[in-house]
Design a protein around this motif. Structure first.
Motif, PDB file in Angstrom:
ATOM      1  N   ALA A  95     -23.824 -30.502  81.312  1.00 23.89           N
ATOM      2  CA  ALA A  95     -23.223 -31.134  80.131  1.00 23.89           C
ATOM      3  C   ALA A  95     -24.283 -31.878  79.318  1.00 23.89           C
ATOM      4  O   ALA A  95     -24.322 -31.788  78.081  1.00 23.89           O
ATOM      5  N   ALA A  96     -25.160 -32.618  80.009  1.00 24.01           N
ATOM      6  CA  ALA A  96     -26.217 -33.350  79.306  1.00 24.01           C
ATOM      7  C   ALA A  96     -27.150 -32.393  78.577  1.00 24.01           C
ATOM      8  O   ALA A  96     -27.548 -32.628  77.426  1.00 24.01           O
ATOM      9  N   LEU A  97     -27.493 -31.276  79.225  1.00 23.26           N
ATOM     10  CA  LEU A  97     -28.403 -30.310  78.611  1.00 23.26           C
ATOM     11  C   LEU A  97     -27.740 -29.601  77.428  1.00 23.26           C
ATOM     12  O   LEU A  97     -28.381 -29.368  76.386  1.00 23.26           O
ATOM     13  N   PHE A 135     -30.728 -14.047  86.407  1.00 23.38           N
ATOM     14  CA  PHE A 135     -32.184 -13.939  86.427  1.00 23.38           C
ATOM     15  C   PHE A 135     -32.656 -12.759  85.578  1.00 23.38           C
ATOM     16  O   PHE A 135     -33.789 -12.717  85.144  1.00 23.38           O
ATOM     17  N   ARG A 136     -31.764 -11.773  85.412  1.00 22.76           N
ATOM     18  CA  ARG A 136     -32.096 -10.597  84.600  1.00 22.76           C
ATOM     19  C   ARG A 136     -30.922 -10.283  83.668  1.00 22.76           C
ATOM     20  O   ARG A 136     -30.174  -9.323  83.878  1.00 22.76           O
ATOM     21  N   ALA A 189     -32.469 -33.918  87.259  1.00 28.40           N
ATOM     22  CA  ALA A 189     -32.325 -34.763  86.067  1.00 28.40           C
ATOM     23  C   ALA A 189     -33.687 -35.202  85.538  1.00 28.40           C
ATOM     24  O   ALA A 189     -33.930 -35.210  84.318  1.00 28.40           O
ATOM     25  N   LYS A 190     -34.596 -35.545  86.460  1.00 25.63           N
ATOM     26  CA  LYS A 190     -35.937 -35.954  86.037  1.00 25.63           C
ATOM     27  C   LYS A 190     -36.674 -34.799  85.366  1.00 25.63           C
ATOM     28  O   LYS A 190     -37.356 -34.975  84.346  1.00 25.63           O
ATOM     29  N   ALA A 191     -36.532 -33.591  85.933  1.00 24.39           N
ATOM     30  CA  ALA A 191     -37.197 -32.424  85.358  1.00 24.39           C
ATOM     31  C   ALA A 191     -36.621 -32.063  83.996  1.00 24.39           C
ATOM     32  O   ALA A 191     -37.304 -31.461  83.168  1.00 24.39           O
ATOM     33  N   ASP A 197     -35.181 -25.231  85.688  1.00 28.27           N
ATOM     34  CA  ASP A 197     -35.478 -24.005  84.945  1.00 28.27           C
ATOM     35  C   ASP A 197     -34.282 -23.064  84.905  1.00 28.27           C
ATOM     36  O   ASP A 197     -33.985 -22.458  83.873  1.00 28.27           O
ATOM     37  N   ARG A 198     -33.584 -22.940  86.045  1.00 25.85           N
ATOM     38  CA  ARG A 198     -32.408 -22.064  86.063  1.00 25.85           C
ATOM     39  C   ARG A 198     -31.311 -22.614  85.159  1.00 25.85           C
ATOM     40  O   ARG A 198     -30.606 -21.855  84.492  1.00 25.85           O
TER      41      ARG A 198
END
Length: 664
Positions: free
Chosen positions: A135-137, A260-261, A75-77, A15-16
């Protein structure tokens, strides 16, 4: 080009990482971006610990599995965000990094040695893994990142663990990317660019102090490069000093933001930060320090002595944190990391072997268990009284100073103190410098008419007192049978029922142990009992660091030897300065300003003279408004009111006939 650097907590999970990519995607709409990423939170510490474990010959399979599992789980997430074309290369890249880790640790285990270059290599695996995931994301979002290998573009020299960037060569390596080329660069580790820089972390910028040590600390709107470097050098971990220097050299502003903000403006680091009403910009705290002292008659007036001392440190590759020398020239003191203390002593013994044999130099001293507390601010320059405020604040909380250092720029003042004193000293210095809320911790014994009324008033007046900058925090309540103890404060709603239901017994030893273990800044034992045993325990309570305010007449009407012991103990533990209020109408439990002035007169000794004390008398009488009256003053004929109860009596200010001043 905008440089965006994200810390470990900003890439801690899937998520981060999605949040990081969203911020980069937004920035990429208007300008080119260089993204620099840290390792996933906790991974670098894991790798450093793995090197130590391997060097000791212990098995490292669990450590390697944790490294691989952490990144595989991310990676799974992220798999739902990725396309098949990204999934397989990502998995293969993470497997390769895991194999590289196992190979390095196997070599360390076989040789039972981990060189600085190997440790540096190990420490960088976390950043490389996080960049593979990012990089993948990024590719899945169509942002087409160009990955850079810092080993090819960030050229450094010197100690692998304290490397010095070769700036001109780095500029040459980045020349092809400076004016054109890819719109998005991705690189692990630190990076300084030729345009605006932004560091993303998990806090709202650079704080006035470490918020883990000082809850009242606040994010600074702006700091200068020099202030940022001083704060970073002495312990502030948001920015590393070596990341600030290149930006300062080129005049590149840096903004420290919270990933985060992202809506929070963060802290802007510039060449010319605007002055504030406080001369001090921030505080820093550097723990794990050892103080080395070399002294002797043979040092006085001998040219080159200091040079020999620090040449010895340089030959031993020991970094010196702080230096101080008296005008007598008979001693030189300096600070090093605690792990370097023994080597520093040996290096000096070797360098001054002849003088030591001749008795001209005393045995080299090492004082471990210390820390450096510093105040930093451009506004401190040429400002009278800043050092006095700093050292008075340390004295307020009985914090002894081992060494002091101030540079000619007057931008920072450092005090070497016991590390165990650091948190409470830093919190109190922060309150003195910035006027934030003062916390006074009360331990109340006896909850009859007087004690119950005192608790009622504290509960009733708490909001008003906090508005004036004073937080009266009741940390313990006790009757003759039971007690409630809560270091962060006992909730005063329904305290009677909870006290009766408590199974914890009240003893003075419990309160003494509490004070010694916690070492609060302003702890006050308030005795509303009529117990002679409790009164006899006052000297021991004061020796443990507690101030005493009492409504118990046994304290002053008993044996004379006890009365003398009470005053003697109080004189050895001087009271701190008055609790500051935020306006002249302070009132309430802290007392009126006018009353404080009278109390101060008494504290310093009226015509009768005497020592400052930590003892006050809380009269059991009630004033016309139904409030408990408190008297105080100095040891002597001083008059005025100052204590744990409201500072009012019918007919005006009270008289400190008992020579009492609680320092609260």
């Amino acid at each position: 080009m905008r440089v965006m650097k994200f810390g470990g907590t900003s890439v801690a999970d899937a998520d981060r990482m999605r949040g990081v990519v969203a911020l980069v995607e937004e920035a990429r709409k208007t300008e080119r971006v260089a993204l620099v990423a840290s390792a996933v939170s906790g991974i670098t510490n894991l790798l450093v610990d793995a090197a130590r474990v391997a060097q000791e010959g212990e098995p490292v399979q669990d450590v390697c599995a944790r490294f691989e599992d952490t990144h595989s789980a991310i990676a799974k997430a992220l798999s739902a965000d990725l396309k098949p074309a990204q999934t397989r290369p990502l998995a293969e890249g993470l497997v390769a990094l895991g194999a590289e880790l196992r190979g390095l640790l196997q070599g360390v285990g076989l040789l039972r040695e981990c060189s600085p270059s190997v440790l540096a290599h190990l420490s960088g695996l976390g950043e490389r893994a996080s960049c593979l995931l990012l990089a993948a994301l990024l590719e899945a979002r169509g942002l087409q990142p160009t990955s850079l290998d810092p080993r090819q573009v960030l050229l450094c020299s010197g100690d692998p663990l304290q490397a010095t960037p070769r700036v001109e060569e780095i500029r040459a390596r980045f020349a092809p990317f400076r004016e054109g080329g890819p719109g998005l660069l991705l690189m692990p580790g630190f990076f300084g660019g030729d345009a605006r820089g932004k560091t993303m972390t998990d806090v709202d910028g650079i704080f006035s102090a470490d918020p883990r040590l000082v809850p009242e600390a606040f994010a600074l709107e702006e700091v200068s490069f020099e202030e940022a470097m001083e704060l970073a050098y002495f312990g502030a971990k948001v920015l590393h000093p070596k990341t600030i220097a290149p930006a300062r050299e080129r005049g590149i502003p840096v903004r420290v933001c919270n990933s985060f903000r992202p809506e929070h403006p963060g802290t802007r680091v510039t060449a010319t930060a605007q002055a504030t009403r406080h001369p001090v910009r921030g505080l820093s705290f550097l723990p794990d320090i050892a103080l080395i002292n070399i002294a002797g008659a043979g040092l006085k007036g001998v040219p080159g002595t200091a040079a020999r001392v620090f040449e010895a440190m340089a030959r031993a590759s020991i970094s010196v944190v702080l230096i101080t020398q008296g005008s007598s020239e008979s001693s030189i003191s300096f600070c090093v990391g605690k792990d370097e203390g023994a080597r520093a002593v040996q290096a000096l013994e070797d360098a001054f072997e002849v003088e030591r044999s001749a008795g001209k130099v005393d045995p080299i001293e090492q004082q471990p268990g210390l820390a450096v507390l510093s105040i930093v601010g451009d506004g401190m320059r040429h400002r009278v009284g800043v050092a006095g405020t700093f050292f008075s604040a340390l004295a307020d909380v009985d914090c002894s100073i081992a060494a002091i250092a101030q540079g000619s720029s007057e931008r920072s003042i450092s005090a070497v103190i016991a590390q165990v004193d650091g948190p409470r000293a830093m919190a109190h210095v922060h309150r003195k410098c910035f006027g934030t809320t003062e916390i006074v911790e009360l331990l109340v014994a006896g909850v009859g008419t007087v004690g119950g009324e005192l608790l009622r008033q504290i509960h009733q007046q708490a909001p008003k007192l906090r508005a004036h900058g004073l937080d009266l925090r009741v940390c313990a309540i006790a009757n003759s049978r039971n007690s409630l103890v809560a270091p962060e404060g006992v909730a005063l709603e329904g305290w009677k029922a909870r006290l009766e239901a408590s199974t914890e017994r009240f003893t003075l030893d419990t309160y003494r142990g509490w004070a010694k273990a916690r070492r609060p800044g302003r702890p006050i034992f308030v005795d509303c009992t009529s117990s002679e045993d409790v009164a006899l325990g006052y000297p021991a309570l004061m020796a443990a660091g507690l101030h005493v305010v009492t409504a118990n007449k046994k304290a002053n009407s008993g044996r004379q030897d006890h009365w003398k012991a009470l005053r003697e103990t109080a004189s050895r533990h001087p009271a701190p300065a008055e609790v500051p209020l935020r306006d002249e109408r302070g009132g309430g439990a802290a007392g009126h300003r006018h009353a404080e002035e009278h109390a101060a007169h008494g504290r310093h000794g009226a015509p009768g003279g005497g020592h400052p004390v930590r003892f006050a008398v809380l009269h059991p009488g009630i004033d016309g408004a139904g409030r408990t009256a408190v008297e105080g003053g100095g040891h002597g004929d001083g008059e005025g009111l100052h204590g744990a109860g409201p500072a009012r009596r019918p007919g005006g200010h009270g008289r400190g006939a008992q020579g009492a001043h609680p320092g609260a």
